[in-house]
Enzyme design. Structure first.
Site, mmCIF file in Angstrom:
data_model
loop_
_atom_site.group_PDB
_atom_site.id
_atom_site.type_symbol
_atom_site.label_atom_id
_atom_site.label_comp_id
_atom_site.label_asym_id
_atom_site.label_seq_id
_atom_site.Cartn_x
_atom_site.Cartn_y
_atom_site.Cartn_z
ATOM 1 N N TYR A 250 0.827 -1.154 -0.094
ATOM 2 C CA TYR A 250 -0.107 -0.175 -0.015
ATOM 3 C C TYR A 250 0.907 1.148 -0.047
ATOM 4 O O TYR A 250 0.889 2.399 -0.829
ATOM 5 C CB TYR A 250 -1.011 -0.169 1.410
ATOM 6 C CG TYR A 250 -1.700 1.118 1.444
ATOM 7 C CD1 TYR A 250 -2.493 1.783 0.722
ATOM 8 C CD2 TYR A 250 -1.089 2.050 2.570
ATOM 9 C CE1 TYR A 250 -3.074 3.092 0.780
ATOM 10 C CE2 TYR A 250 -1.995 3.183 2.753
ATOM 11 C CZ TYR A 250 -3.013 3.752 1.885
ATOM 12 O OH TYR A 250 -3.620 4.948 2.063
HETATM 13 O O1 UGB Z 1 -1.978 6.856 7.834
HETATM 14 C C1 UGB Z 1 -2.179 6.336 6.837
HETATM 15 O O2 UGB Z 1 -1.796 6.301 5.866
HETATM 16 C C2 UGB Z 1 -2.833 5.051 6.954
HETATM 17 O O3 UGB Z 1 -3.820 5.045 8.097
HETATM 18 C C3 UGB Z 1 -4.466 3.797 8.329
HETATM 19 O O4 UGB Z 1 -3.639 2.948 8.605
HETATM 20 P P1 UGB Z 1 -3.095 2.433 10.408
HETATM 21 O O5 UGB Z 1 -2.475 3.698 10.725
HETATM 22 O O6 UGB Z 1 -2.489 1.405 10.125
HETATM 23 O O7 UGB Z 1 -4.633 2.571 10.898
HETATM 24 P P2 UGB Z 1 -5.627 1.089 11.346
HETATM 25 O O8 UGB Z 1 -5.480 0.151 10.649
HETATM 26 O O9 UGB Z 1 -6.666 1.602 12.099
HETATM 27 O O10 UGB Z 1 -4.467 0.852 12.515
HETATM 28 C C4 UGB Z 1 -4.479 1.821 13.821
HETATM 29 C C5 UGB Z 1 -3.445 1.123 14.674
HETATM 30 O O11 UGB Z 1 -4.010 -0.013 15.306
HETATM 31 C C6 UGB Z 1 -3.216 -0.974 15.350
HETATM 32 N N1 UGB Z 1 -3.919 -2.289 15.115
HETATM 33 C C7 UGB Z 1 -4.532 -2.609 14.043
HETATM 34 C C8 UGB Z 1 -5.192 -3.648 13.769
HETATM 35 C C9 UGB Z 1 -5.263 -4.753 15.078
HETATM 36 O O12 UGB Z 1 -5.970 -5.731 15.028
HETATM 37 N N2 UGB Z 1 -4.610 -4.257 16.142
HETATM 38 C C10 UGB Z 1 -3.813 -3.126 16.147
HETATM 39 O O13 UGB Z 1 -3.341 -2.965 17.370
HETATM 40 C C11 UGB Z 1 -2.199 -0.940 14.041
HETATM 41 O O14 UGB Z 1 -0.768 -1.400 14.356
HETATM 42 C C12 UGB Z 1 -2.112 0.660 14.050
HETATM 43 O O15 UGB Z 1 -1.113 1.183 15.080
HETATM 44 C C13 UGB Z 1 -5.363 3.328 7.037
HETATM 45 O O16 UGB Z 1 -5.900 2.357 7.081
HETATM 46 C C14 UGB Z 1 -4.441 3.390 5.721
HETATM 47 O O17 UGB Z 1 -5.287 3.045 4.587
HETATM 48 C C15 UGB Z 1 -3.586 4.550 5.626
HETATM 49 O O18 UGB Z 1 -4.295 5.639 5.375
#
Ligand code: UGB
Length: 438
Positions: A250
């Site tokens: 991504y």
């Molecule tokens: O800023 C971005 O550019 C991206 O933002 C978002 O990604 P992320 O920041 O990864 O958000 P998100 O999945 O909500 O996980 C949030 C936290 O929960 C943790 N996490 C996640 C899943 C889980 O089961 N457990 C967990 O601890 C995980 O490790 C993380 O620390 C958008 O989805 C992406 O499309 C993109 O736009």
């Protein structure tokens, strides 16, 4: 297809299929019959295989392997009524002198909010969305209904459909394109990598190809991602920091998008502004994001997995509330300079920008869960586990001074305030309409 004559009606004067290789009529008929049987048998086998593959394909394989599976209803456009709806939706409120914006991914989370905000202030807006099923399409339909009520028409189609894009530019002189259509999600890139190539690379290039050819060229503001910082450890992340170590496909496609933007700016004079969004959340949000599916699981009494770094290190995000992101999008559109090319040719240097749009205040995921427990008044069942190697990075933190300087970007919503608004919306949306949260 013409039907073969019955045997009894064929005579010796029938013209052979290969001139110069005429055989006796008996042998010819024998061969003809034989090949007809062969063709019929092969046709049956062929159609049988198609039937089997359609009806016995496992849902999981169709969902995970085929990027085109997401393109739903892409041909549902055209005709005088449709054209009128496009033109009406694009109309700037009289006396406003505003912009006319094509918003891609308008039925998405950010797309819906920005489209509504543009319309509210009198700008013309036309949306385009392929309503794919990456997450519950009924949520997208609800957002579409919301926009419909504010006078925004969403065209159903894929950004890879250049005929459709050209048609839209024929109908409307768009001054700006806000390009938000994308395959989002960091972890899903390991499940369906080609969907990222389809939307974030091929789709983006299709859009740029059309934008560079039209006259006048629009200015383009588009969604990059905080994930481009990848394995960068220098914090807070500044636009000047390295972005050559993406941790997920991504992120790699978003980084590639930034390079592609450079190319189209350089060759064709397109004005391009990339926005690196930092974990955007809020009402009408994306069900694939942690704050959203944690809420659902907590309410259902199901366990959630909370990731932690090596040696129990904190995993944190610079969670950014949707209203702040909307302000950032409007500020970028308002300060976007005109493209300089025409007829596919560059006439002079054009604007090329990249901004961080974050909250400048990272919050550990454990705190996010604590806030949700408080707001939902339910204790979460937690499985704390080591951050899997799934594309996630341990920490994000935006330096927003560039956006502040250029258009006064200043986020004002802290995580607790923003989550309160999200939870209120969530409970209302999923209980009032008795909609399933998937
Ligand atoms: O800023 C971005 O550019 C991206 O933002 C978002 O990604 P992320 O920041 O990864 O958000 P998100 O999945 O909500 O996980 C949030 C936290 O929960 C943790 N996490 C996640 C899943 C889980 O089961 N457990 C967990 O601890 C995980 O490790 C993380 O620390 C958008 O989805 C992406 O499309 C993109 O736009």
């Amino acid at each position: 297809m013409s039907q073969p004559k019955p045997m009894s009606h064929m005579d010796d004067n029938d013209i052979p299929s290969t001139p110069g290789k005429f055989k006796s009529s008996y042998i010819h008929r024998l061969r003809y019959n034989f090949s007809l049987t062969k063709v019929t048998v092969w046709a049956l086998v062929f159609f049988g295989l198609i039937f089997l593959s359609v009806f016995f394909r496992s849902p999981s394989s169709s969902k995970s392997d085929d990027p085109t599976r997401r393109a739903l209803g892409t041909n549902n456009w055209g005709g005088p009524t449709w054209e009128k709806r496009v033109r009406t939706s694009a109309r700037v409120r009289s006396g406003k002198g505003g912009m006319s914006v094509l918003v891609t991914g308008a039925a998405g989370f950010v797309g819906t909010h920005v489209s509504a905000a543009l319309k509210r202030r009198g700008d013309g807006v036309v949306g385009i969305d392929n309503f794919n099923d990456y997450y519950d399409p009924t949520l997208k339909r609800s957002r579409q209904a919301l926009l419909e009520r504010s006078g925004v028409f969403i065209v159903e189609g894929d950004i890879n459909d250049m005929t459709l894009l050209k048609k839209l530019f024929e109908l409307v002189t768009f001054t700006h394109v806000l390009h938000l259509a994308a395959q989002a999600g960091v972890r899903y890139a390991m499940v369906n990598p080609l969907s990222y190539v389809h939307s974030n690379l091929a789709g983006f290039v299709s859009l740029l190809e059309v934008c560079k050819s039209v006259n006048p060229q629009p200015a383009i503001v588009w969604a990059s991602s905080s994930s481009v910082y990848g394995l960068n450890t220098k914090v807070p992340f500044s636009e000047k920091d390295r972005t050559d170590q993406p941790a997920s496909l991504y992120a790699a496609t978003k980084k590639a998008g930034e390079e592609i933007a450079h190319t189209y700016n350089h060759i064709y004079g397109l004005s391009l502004t990339g926005l690196r969004f930092f974990t955007v959340y809020g009402p009408w949000g994306r069900p694939d994001m942690a704050y959203f599916f944690f809420t659902k699981a907590i309410l259902k009494g199901k366990a959630i997995s909370i990731f932690e770094g090596p040696n129990h290190g904190t995993v944190a995000r610079d969670f950014t509330y949707i209203d702040d992101i909307v302000k950032g999008c409007l500020g970028s559109l308002d300060t976007a300079e005109k493209s300089t090319g025409s007829g596919g040719k560059k006439k002079g240097p054009a604007q090329l920008r990249v901004f961080n749009l974050g909250n400048t205040s990272p919050v550990p995921v454990t705190d996010l869960v604590g806030i949700l427990e408080k707001l939902l008044k339910v204790k979460a069942k937690k499985n704390v586990m080591q951050l899997p190697r799934n594309g996630d990075v341990p920490y994000t933190h935006a330096n927003i001074s560039y956006a502040k300087r250029e258009f006064g970007y200043k986020p004002t919503t802290d995580l607790e305030t923003g989550l309160k608004k999200f939870v209120k919306w969530y409970l209302n949306y999923y209980s009032a309409g008795k909609k399933s949260s998937g």
